[in-house]
Structure formats: C-alpha cells, structure tokens
Design an enzyme around this catalytic site. Structure first.
Site, PDB file in Angstrom:
ATOM      1  N   HIS A   7      19.419 -14.315 -18.202  1.00 54.26           N
ATOM      2  CA  HIS A   7      18.213 -15.154 -18.187  1.00 54.26           C
ATOM      3  C   HIS A   7      18.054 -15.826 -16.842  1.00 54.26           C
ATOM      4  O   HIS A   7      19.000 -15.941 -16.068  1.00 54.26           O
ATOM      5  CB  HIS A   7      18.212 -16.192 -19.320  1.00 54.26           C
ATOM      6  CG  HIS A   7      19.345 -17.182 -19.293  1.00 54.26           C
ATOM      7  ND1 HIS A   7      20.504 -17.014 -19.998  1.00 54.26           N
ATOM      8  CD2 HIS A   7      19.480 -18.369 -18.653  1.00 54.26           C
ATOM      9  CE1 HIS A   7      21.310 -18.055 -19.802  1.00 54.26           C
ATOM     10  NE2 HIS A   7      20.709 -18.889 -18.969  1.00 54.26           N
ATOM     11  N   HIS A  79      18.558 -22.016 -12.504  1.00 56.67           N
ATOM     12  CA  HIS A  79      19.718 -21.128 -12.342  1.00 56.67           C
ATOM     13  C   HIS A  79      19.391 -19.711 -12.796  1.00 56.67           C
ATOM     14  O   HIS A  79      18.389 -19.475 -13.467  1.00 56.67           O
ATOM     15  CB  HIS A  79      20.961 -21.665 -13.081  1.00 56.67           C
ATOM     16  CG  HIS A  79      20.853 -21.745 -14.569  1.00 56.67           C
ATOM     17  ND1 HIS A  79      20.485 -22.890 -15.240  1.00 56.67           N
ATOM     18  CD2 HIS A  79      21.090 -20.836 -15.550  1.00 56.67           C
ATOM     19  CE1 HIS A  79      20.507 -22.681 -16.538  1.00 56.67           C
ATOM     20  NE2 HIS A  79      20.877 -21.419 -16.765  1.00 56.67           N
ATOM     21  N   GLU A 130      25.024 -19.051 -13.447  1.00 55.31           N
ATOM     22  CA  GLU A 130      25.712 -19.113 -14.741  1.00 55.31           C
ATOM     23  C   GLU A 130      26.273 -17.721 -15.019  1.00 55.31           C
ATOM     24  O   GLU A 130      25.582 -16.708 -14.791  1.00 55.31           O
ATOM     25  CB  GLU A 130      24.718 -19.518 -15.845  1.00 55.31           C
ATOM     26  CG  GLU A 130      25.347 -19.568 -17.233  1.00 55.31           C
ATOM     27  CD  GLU A 130      24.339 -19.982 -18.324  1.00 55.31           C
ATOM     28  OE1 GLU A 130      23.160 -20.245 -18.016  1.00 55.31           O
ATOM     29  OE2 GLU A 130      24.766 -20.004 -19.496  1.00 55.31           O
TER      30      GLU A 130
HETATM   31  C1  LIG Z   1      21.368 -23.877 -22.522  1.00 53.70           C
HETATM   32  C2  LIG Z   1      22.846 -23.909 -22.331  1.00 53.70           C
HETATM   33  C3  LIG Z   1      23.334 -23.126 -21.137  1.00 53.70           C
HETATM   34  C4  LIG Z   1      23.069 -21.651 -21.400  1.00 53.70           C
HETATM   35  O1  LIG Z   1      23.780 -21.124 -22.288  1.00 53.70           O
HETATM   36  O2  LIG Z   1      22.199 -21.001 -20.814  1.00 53.70           O
HETATM   37  C5  LIG Z   1      22.685 -23.646 -19.868  1.00 53.70           C
HETATM   38  O3  LIG Z   1      22.066 -22.992 -19.124  1.00 53.70           O
HETATM   39  S1  LIG Z   1      22.960 -25.334 -19.576  1.00 53.70           S
HETATM   40  C6  LIG Z   1      22.121 -25.658 -18.025  1.00 53.70           C
HETATM   41  C7  LIG Z   1      22.445 -26.988 -17.490  1.00 53.70           C
HETATM   42  N1  LIG Z   1      23.836 -27.071 -17.104  1.00 53.70           N
HETATM   43  C8  LIG Z   1      24.236 -27.073 -15.816  1.00 53.70           C
HETATM   44  O4  LIG Z   1      23.422 -27.013 -14.895  1.00 53.70           O
HETATM   45  C9  LIG Z   1      25.723 -27.177 -15.596  1.00 53.70           C
HETATM   46  C10 LIG Z   1      26.115 -26.943 -14.173  1.00 53.70           C
HETATM   47  N2  LIG Z   1      25.486 -27.894 -13.260  1.00 53.70           N
HETATM   48  C11 LIG Z   1      26.173 -28.885 -12.652  1.00 53.70           C
HETATM   49  O5  LIG Z   1      27.369 -29.034 -12.826  1.00 53.70           O
HETATM   50  C12 LIG Z   1      25.402 -29.809 -11.745  1.00 53.70           C
HETATM   51  O6  LIG Z   1      24.046 -29.825 -12.109  1.00 53.70           O
HETATM   52  C13 LIG Z   1      25.519 -29.387 -10.233  1.00 53.70           C
HETATM   53  C14 LIG Z   1      24.942 -28.005  -9.960  1.00 53.70           C
HETATM   54  C15 LIG Z   1      26.993 -29.455  -9.771  1.00 53.70           C
HETATM   55  C16 LIG Z   1      24.722 -30.395  -9.413  1.00 53.70           C
HETATM   56  O7  LIG Z   1      25.108 -31.662  -9.848  1.00 53.70           O
HETATM   57  P1  LIG Z   1      25.274 -32.920  -8.850  1.00 53.70           P
HETATM   58  O8  LIG Z   1      26.276 -32.589  -7.819  1.00 53.70           O
HETATM   59  O9  LIG Z   1      25.510 -34.121  -9.645  1.00 53.70           O
HETATM   60  O10 LIG Z   1      23.840 -33.005  -8.262  1.00 53.70           O
HETATM   61  P2  LIG Z   1      23.402 -33.105  -6.798  1.00 53.70           P
HETATM   62  O11 LIG Z   1      21.936 -33.377  -6.923  1.00 53.70           O
HETATM   63  O12 LIG Z   1      24.244 -34.064  -6.041  1.00 53.70           O
HETATM   64  O13 LIG Z   1      23.606 -31.646  -6.198  1.00 53.70           O
HETATM   65  C17 LIG Z   1      24.506 -31.316  -5.122  1.00 53.70           C
HETATM   66  C18 LIG Z   1      23.782 -30.322  -4.199  1.00 53.70           C
HETATM   67  O14 LIG Z   1      23.468 -29.121  -4.936  1.00 53.70           O
HETATM   68  C19 LIG Z   1      22.049 -28.920  -4.985  1.00 53.70           C
HETATM   69  N3  LIG Z   1      21.680 -28.447  -6.294  1.00 53.70           N
HETATM   70  C20 LIG Z   1      21.861 -29.103  -7.461  1.00 53.70           C
HETATM   71  N4  LIG Z   1      21.408 -28.371  -8.476  1.00 53.70           N
HETATM   72  C21 LIG Z   1      20.924 -27.235  -7.945  1.00 53.70           C
HETATM   73  C22 LIG Z   1      20.304 -26.076  -8.506  1.00 53.70           C
HETATM   74  N5  LIG Z   1      20.088 -25.985  -9.809  1.00 53.70           N
HETATM   75  N6  LIG Z   1      19.931 -25.082  -7.682  1.00 53.70           N
HETATM   76  C23 LIG Z   1      20.140 -25.150  -6.323  1.00 53.70           C
HETATM   77  N7  LIG Z   1      20.736 -26.244  -5.723  1.00 53.70           N
HETATM   78  C24 LIG Z   1      21.102 -27.256  -6.539  1.00 53.70           C
HETATM   79  C25 LIG Z   1      21.449 -30.290  -4.703  1.00 53.70           C
HETATM   80  O15 LIG Z   1      20.160 -30.171  -4.187  1.00 53.70           O
HETATM   81  C26 LIG Z   1      22.426 -30.890  -3.717  1.00 53.70           C
HETATM   82  O16 LIG Z   1      22.168 -30.369  -2.436  1.00 53.70           O
HETATM   83  P3  LIG Z   1      22.091 -31.322  -1.152  1.00 53.70           P
HETATM   84  O17 LIG Z   1      21.012 -32.319  -1.451  1.00 53.70           O
HETATM   85  O18 LIG Z   1      21.766 -30.395  -0.012  1.00 53.70           O
HETATM   86  O19 LIG Z   1      23.452 -31.943  -1.043  1.00 53.70           O
HETATM   87 CO   LIG Z   2      21.390 -20.937 -18.816  1.00 54.54          CO
END
Ligand SMILES: CC[C@@H](C(=O)O)C(=O)SCCNC(=O)CCNC(=O)[C@H](O)C(C)(C)COP(=O)(O)OP(=O)(O)OC[C@H]1O[C@@H](n2cnc3c(N)ncnc32)[C@H](O)[C@@H]1OP(=O)(O)O
Ligand SMILES: [Co+2]
Length: 134
Positions: A7, A79, A130
């Site tokens: 997905h 993602h 993922e």
């Molecule tokens: C429905 C259930 C399941 C399935 O079976 O399909 C799912 O899909 S659940 C979906 C939701 N779960 C998750 O997203 C879990 C994994 N995610 C995480 O652990 C966090 O969201 C993260 C990715 C580690 C980011 O968290 P955090 O560090 O707290 O946020 P920041 O805003 O500080 O991000 C750091 C850095 O990374 C960039 N970023 C964040 N998210 C994304 C993204 N989705 N795509 C691309 N880039 C991303 C963010 O912009 C920051 O960058 P800089 O600003 O340049 O530092």
């Molecule tokens: Co998902």
C-alpha cells in the site's frame, strides 16, 4: 529483498472528507474505518486493482503522524509499504548496512494482521518505508 507494493499511505487530519473524495469523486471502493490504538491511527483502505491506498487519521495525542500533519496540514503521502517474505531477516540485513529500524525494532501487528516494521525516512531517499511480512 522487496516484493510487491502492499500500500501507499496518505496522512490526513480528517478521514471523512478524504473518504468522500476517494469514494464519491474518484469512485473507488473504500473500507470502513478501523481504529488501531497500538499504531496511533484510524485507517481506511482504498481497494485498487493492483494495490491499496491507506488513508490515515491521527488517533490519540501520541500519534506518530501528528508531527507530519503539522508540517503538511492539507495531508500528504506518508509512507510506502513493501511486502517481504521474512521480516526479521530483512531487518537484520538492513541494520547491518547502518539503516535505522524504528521503534524497538520488533515487528508489530499491522492493519492486515501481519507483522510490520518501519524504516527511517532519512535512510531511504526521504521516504518512510513500511515492511509487511506476507
Ligand atoms: C495502519 C497501521 C500500519 C499499517 O499496517 O499499515 C501503519 O501504516 S501505521 C502508520 C503510522 N506509523 C508510523 O508512521 C510509525 C513510524 N513512524 C515514526 O516512527 C515517526 O513518525 C518518524 C518517521 C520517526 C518521525 O517521527 P519524529 O522523529 O518524531 O518526527 P520528526 O517530525 O522529528 O521527523 C524527523 C525527520 O523525518 C522527516 N519525516 C518524518 N516523517 C516523515 C515521512 N512520513 N516521510 C518523509 N519524511 C518524514 C521529518 O520531516 C524530519 O525531517 P527534518 O525536518 O529534515 O529533520
Ligand atoms: Co501502512
């Protein structure tokens, strides 16, 4: 290592208008909402011929998609989920390259009842990945 795309996920702040867009404007089949407190999201799946689109709304204050939506309030691609045969073998192989596996590194059960893991977007061309074991 990678199989099919399972997905592509889009994060939205409000699921209802997003469902209407996919169901009523784009004419797609959309599942009923499913709350997943372990993942901090409410999810619906848009069923397509060759894959699915996952629409995600934050669930709870600690939702992992809240920070993303603060930066992209209109919503956006969150993602991409690839299928793998052996998630622990893939995890260990990726870790050995220095890639960051998110959380405690142990798979959680995802929306399809299968083990999933997430990989840090900064290690994969700016895209959150993922992995789902099928
Ligand atoms: C429905 C259930 C399941 C399935 O079976 O399909 C799912 O899909 S659940 C979906 C939701 N779960 C998750 O997203 C879990 C994994 N995610 C995480 O652990 C966090 O969201 C993260 C990715 C580690 C980011 O968290 P955090 O560090 O707290 O946020 P920041 O805003 O500080 O991000 C750091 C850095 O990374 C960039 N970023 C964040 N998210 C994304 C993204 N989705 N795509 C691309 N880039 C991303 C963010 O912009 C920051 O960058 P800089 O600003 O340049 O530092
Ligand atoms: Co998902």
């Amino acid at each position: 290592m990678l199989g099919r795309i399972n997905h592509i996920a889009i994060a939205v702040s409000d699921l209802e208008p997003a469902v209407k867009t996919y169901r009523d404007v784009l004419g797609a089949e959309v599942s009923v909402p499913l709350q997943l407190p372990d993942h901090g999201v409410t999810v619906v799946f848009v069923e397509l011929a060759n894959t699915k689109v996952e629409l995600l709304e934050p669930l709870g204050e600690a939702s992992p998609i809240r920070a993303f939506l603060e930066k992209t309030p209109a919503g956006g691609m969150h993602h991409i989920c690839y299928e793998v045969d052996d998630i622990l073998a893939v995890r260990d192989r990726l870790r050995a390259t220095g890639a960051r596996v998110l959380g405690d590194g142990e798979p959680k059960i995802g929306a399809h009842g299968k083990p999933v893991l997430f990989l840090h977007p900064k290690d994969f061309c700016g895209t959150l990945i993922e992995l789902e074991q099928v």
